[in-house]
Scaffold this motif. Structure first.
Motif, PDB file in Angstrom:
ATOM      1  N   UNK A 173     148.071 161.488 130.344  1.00 45.87           N
ATOM      2  CA  UNK A 173     149.516 161.507 130.528  1.00 45.87           C
ATOM      3  C   UNK A 173     150.223 162.290 129.435  1.00 45.87           C
ATOM      4  N   UNK A 174     149.796 162.111 128.202  1.00 48.23           N
ATOM      5  CA  UNK A 174     150.407 162.829 127.082  1.00 48.23           C
ATOM      6  C   UNK A 174     150.076 164.314 127.149  1.00 48.23           C
ATOM      7  N   UNK A 175     148.856 164.654 127.555  1.00 43.99           N
ATOM      8  CA  UNK A 175     148.518 166.078 127.719  1.00 43.99           C
ATOM      9  C   UNK A 175     149.456 166.734 128.745  1.00 43.99           C
ATOM     10  N   UNK A 176     149.744 166.014 129.828  1.00 45.44           N
ATOM     11  CA  UNK A 176     150.657 166.549 130.844  1.00 45.44           C
ATOM     12  C   UNK A 176     152.067 166.716 130.280  1.00 45.44           C
ATOM     13  N   UNK A 177     152.491 165.778 129.459  1.00 45.63           N
ATOM     14  CA  UNK A 177     153.803 165.873 128.816  1.00 45.63           C
ATOM     15  C   UNK A 177     153.878 167.112 127.920  1.00 45.63           C
ATOM     16  N   UNK A 178     152.824 167.384 127.179  1.00 43.43           N
ATOM     17  CA  UNK A 178     152.812 168.540 126.287  1.00 43.43           C
ATOM     18  C   UNK A 178     152.935 169.846 127.076  1.00 43.43           C
ATOM     19  N   UNK A 179     152.295 169.904 128.245  1.00 39.38           N
ATOM     20  CA  UNK A 179     152.448 171.088 129.102  1.00 39.38           C
ATOM     21  C   UNK A 179     153.889 171.202 129.602  1.00 39.38           C
ATOM     22  N   UNK A 180     154.478 170.058 129.924  1.00 32.29           N
ATOM     23  CA  UNK A 180     155.865 170.048 130.374  1.00 32.29           C
ATOM     24  C   UNK A 180     156.791 170.585 129.279  1.00 32.29           C
ATOM     25  N   UNK A 181     156.552 170.180 128.061  1.00 32.96           N
ATOM     26  CA  UNK A 181     157.394 170.617 126.951  1.00 32.96           C
ATOM     27  C   UNK A 181     157.346 172.133 126.764  1.00 32.96           C
ATOM     28  N   UNK A 182     156.194 172.740 127.074  1.00 31.83           N
ATOM     29  CA  UNK A 182     156.070 174.188 126.967  1.00 31.83           C
ATOM     30  C   UNK A 182     157.002 174.905 127.943  1.00 31.83           C
ATOM     31  N   UNK A 183     157.368 174.223 129.030  1.00 30.89           N
ATOM     32  CA  UNK A 183     158.233 174.825 130.044  1.00 30.89           C
ATOM     33  C   UNK A 183     159.711 174.646 129.735  1.00 30.89           C
ATOM     34  N   UNK A 184     160.009 173.773 128.789  1.00 29.31           N
ATOM     35  CA  UNK A 184     161.403 173.407 128.520  1.00 29.31           C
ATOM     36  C   UNK A 184     162.001 174.292 127.429  1.00 29.31           C
ATOM     37  N   UNK A 185     163.293 174.502 127.538  1.00 30.28           N
ATOM     38  CA  UNK A 185     164.022 175.304 126.563  1.00 30.28           C
ATOM     39  C   UNK A 185     164.869 174.377 125.706  1.00 30.28           C
ATOM     40  N   UNK A 186     164.457 174.182 124.476  1.00 34.75           N
ATOM     41  CA  UNK A 186     165.205 173.307 123.574  1.00 34.75           C
ATOM     42  C   UNK A 186     165.011 173.801 122.143  1.00 34.75           C
ATOM     43  N   UNK A 187     165.872 173.318 121.270  1.00 35.93           N
ATOM     44  CA  UNK A 187     165.825 173.761 119.870  1.00 35.93           C
ATOM     45  C   UNK A 187     164.841 172.928 119.048  1.00 35.93           C
ATOM     46  N   UNK A 188     164.974 171.602 119.120  1.00 33.61           N
ATOM     47  CA  UNK A 188     164.109 170.713 118.333  1.00 33.61           C
ATOM     48  C   UNK A 188     163.800 169.471 119.162  1.00 33.61           C
ATOM     49  N   UNK A 189     162.583 168.942 118.990  1.00 30.86           N
ATOM     50  CA  UNK A 189     162.147 167.765 119.743  1.00 30.86           C
ATOM     51  C   UNK A 189     162.297 166.510 118.911  1.00 30.86           C
ATOM     52  N   UNK A 190     162.962 165.510 119.488  1.00 29.11           N
ATOM     53  CA  UNK A 190     163.057 164.162 118.919  1.00 29.11           C
ATOM     54  C   UNK A 190     162.255 163.246 119.843  1.00 29.11           C
ATOM     55  N   UNK A 191     161.227 162.619 119.313  1.00 28.90           N
ATOM     56  CA  UNK A 191     160.309 161.865 120.161  1.00 28.90           C
ATOM     57  C   UNK A 191     160.378 160.373 119.824  1.00 28.90           C
ATOM     58  N   UNK A 192     160.864 159.595 120.790  1.00 26.16           N
ATOM     59  CA  UNK A 192     160.923 158.138 120.676  1.00 26.16           C
ATOM     60  C   UNK A 192     159.674 157.581 121.339  1.00 26.16           C
ATOM     61  N   UNK A 193     158.869 156.830 120.589  1.00 26.63           N
ATOM     62  CA  UNK A 193     157.590 156.379 121.145  1.00 26.63           C
ATOM     63  C   UNK A 193     157.276 154.949 120.727  1.00 26.63           C
ATOM     64  N   UNK A 194     156.766 154.188 121.691  1.00 23.17           N
ATOM     65  CA  UNK A 194     156.207 152.862 121.460  1.00 23.17           C
ATOM     66  C   UNK A 194     154.983 152.717 122.333  1.00 23.17           C
ATOM     67  N   UNK A 195     153.988 151.964 121.883  1.00 22.40           N
ATOM     68  CA  UNK A 195     152.748 151.828 122.639  1.00 22.40           C
ATOM     69  C   UNK A 195     152.311 150.368 122.686  1.00 22.40           C
ATOM     70  N   UNK A 196     151.250 150.104 123.443  1.00 18.88           N
ATOM     71  CA  UNK A 196     150.678 148.762 123.487  1.00 18.88           C
ATOM     72  C   UNK A 196     149.359 148.746 122.733  1.00 18.88           C
ATOM     73  N   UNK A 197     148.918 147.561 122.360  1.00 17.22           N
ATOM     74  CA  UNK A 197     147.768 147.403 121.473  1.00 17.22           C
ATOM     75  C   UNK A 197     146.463 147.906 122.079  1.00 17.22           C
ATOM     76  N   UNK A 198     146.300 147.754 123.405  1.00 14.48           N
ATOM     77  CA  UNK A 198     144.991 148.015 123.991  1.00 14.48           C
ATOM     78  C   UNK A 198     144.827 149.431 124.531  1.00 14.48           C
TER      79      UNK A 198
END
Length: 429
Positions: free
Chosen positions: A324-349
């Motif tokens: 899923x994250x690899x797909x997100x990184x490809x998506x970001x390559x298509x986007x036009x923006x100045x700087x990325x702010x990444x809000x992230x939380x995950x689960x333990x397992x």
């Protein structure tokens, strides 16, 4: 009980995977069969499509439901987990199951809960099947919760089975290599029922072929039967042109689910539609086009590259594992923006280190956690991230993290929230 009391009862009374993890799982189909038998086996009273996979099964389920619904069929949709309201899991033609029916079904199940100690997921599956049967749906799109072979949904005999892909997720439950995980997912393949494979790897293709051969099920690899002629992503919309290998004319489609990863899902969906048409379901091309441009409106889907604010753009995505994250990184390559702010939380397992190792160290990070026991404590996440040169501050909940990102961001920047379905579900819209 009123509705709020009923939901509190379900959450507190039943083992719940989203809160407890693997300890909540029931690793056989005994309980769901007992629940179904006690209610007259409602799962046998409607037609269905069964969908499994590591990633993409939610989007695929919602796209197919939108198409069938737009084609005039009364369409049930069962998915999990929900983002904000329990009833998101169980819909007919996009409408959630009524609160009163949730109350009534829960109360009716209490004697069985005492007798067989089912999980939260088993009860929700039984509730969905019961409501779909009562409402006499023409067809229901049923998404597995985890795996396939021992998933509670795997008592249905569908019109069609779909396995979107196989990736690294839930290895502590499904297995430590891709063929083993594929074998678990292939457990939804039924005797004589066609199966669509969305994406097959060298390690997983033989598993699917052997399972299909053993069940005398026709197997279709969407990547081989549907050709992506061209595609374009702009203004958070996705346009695609797809041609079936036996057709002269291509389909030109616009998707309101604009994630780059939908390029694979749409081929899976179109192959599924092709097989449904062969089985007698009436799905004109015009209906297909109209449905795919309005999936979110028709089905209530959220959290798939979902733009909820602008200047700066604020995007939510439920990506939470390596693929899923690899797909997100490809998506970001298509986007036009100045700087990325990444809000992230995950689960333990989850394999947190693998995800963190993929993320760009040029972004500014806002670490957070969902308000569930399974959440990885935010300070622990921040420390782990620092080991991968990802720097940022910790926030006790996602809305405080988003507020901090908005305060720091320029209007040309992009704020992306990801890492956990449960984090996305807690975002104030």
């Amino acid at each position: 009980m009123n509705y709020a009391e009923t939901i509190d009862f379900l959450y507190s009374r039943l083992p719940m995977f989203s809160k407890q993890g693997a300890g909540a799982l029931k690793k056989d189909l005994h309980n769901i069969r007992a629940l179904e038998q006690a209610n007259g086996n409602p799962h046998t009273k409607f037609k269905s499509i069964h969908i499994a996979g590591t990633n993409g099964k939610g989007s695929t389920s919602h796209m197919l439901a939108a198409i069938l619904q737009k084609a005039g069929y009364k369409t049930g949709l069962y998915t999990s987990p929900h983002l904000r309201d329990f009833r998101e899991r169980i819909r007919i033609n996009g409408q959630m199951i009524p609160e009163q029916r949730v109350i009534e079904l829960t109360e009716a199940y209490i004697p069985l809960m005492d007798a067989i100690e089912p999980s939260f997921f088993e009860i929700t599956v039984a509730m969905a099947f019961q409501w779909f049967a009562e409402e006499q749906v023409d067809i229901a799109v049923i998404e597995t919760g985890l795996g396939g072979r021992l998933d509670s949904t795997n008592i249905i005999i569908p019109e069609l089975s779909i396995i979107t892909n196989i990736g690294w997720d839930h290895m502590h439950i499904l297995g430590n290599d891709l063929p083993t995980i594929a074998w678990e997912k292939a457990g939804i393949i039924k005797t004589g029922i066609p199966v669509v494979i969305g994406e097959a790897l060298a390690e997983t293709r033989p598993v699917f072929e052997q399972a299909a051969q053993a069940k005398q099920a026709r197997i279709h690899f969407a990547e081989e039967e549907q050709e992506m002629v061209e595609w374009n992503f702009s203004n958070h919309r996705l346009q695609v042109t797809v041609r079936h290998r036996t057709a002269q004319d291509a389909l030109h489609l616009e998707l309101d689910l604009p994630g780059y990863y939908q390029l694979k899902n749409i081929c899976t969906v179109l192959q599924a539609v092709e097989l449904l048409k062969q089985l007698g379901w009436k799905i004109p091309a015009g209906v297909l086009r109209e449905a795919l441009v309005h999936v979110k409106q028709l089905t209530g889907l959220h959290g798939r590259w979902e733009l909820i604010d602008q200047s700066p753009d604020l995007v939510l995505d439920v990506a939470h594992n390596e693929d899923g994250i690899r797909a997100i990184l490809k998506q970001l390559e298509l986007c036009n923006f100045h700087h990325l702010h990444l809000v992230i939380g995950m689960v333990k397992d989850k394999d947190v280190s693998k995800v963190l190792s993929l993320l760009p160290n040029t972004a500014t990070y806002y670490f957070t956690q969902a308000q569930i026991p399974r959440a990885l404590p935010v300070e622990e996440l921040r420390i782990k991230a620092a080991g991968f040169q990802l720097s940022g501050n910790a926030y006790p909940n996602v809305n405080l993290a988003i507020a901090a990102a908005k305060a720091a961001a320029d209007k040309r920047d992009l704020i992306l929230v990801c890492g956990s379905v449960f984090v996305i579900g807690e975002v104030n819209r």
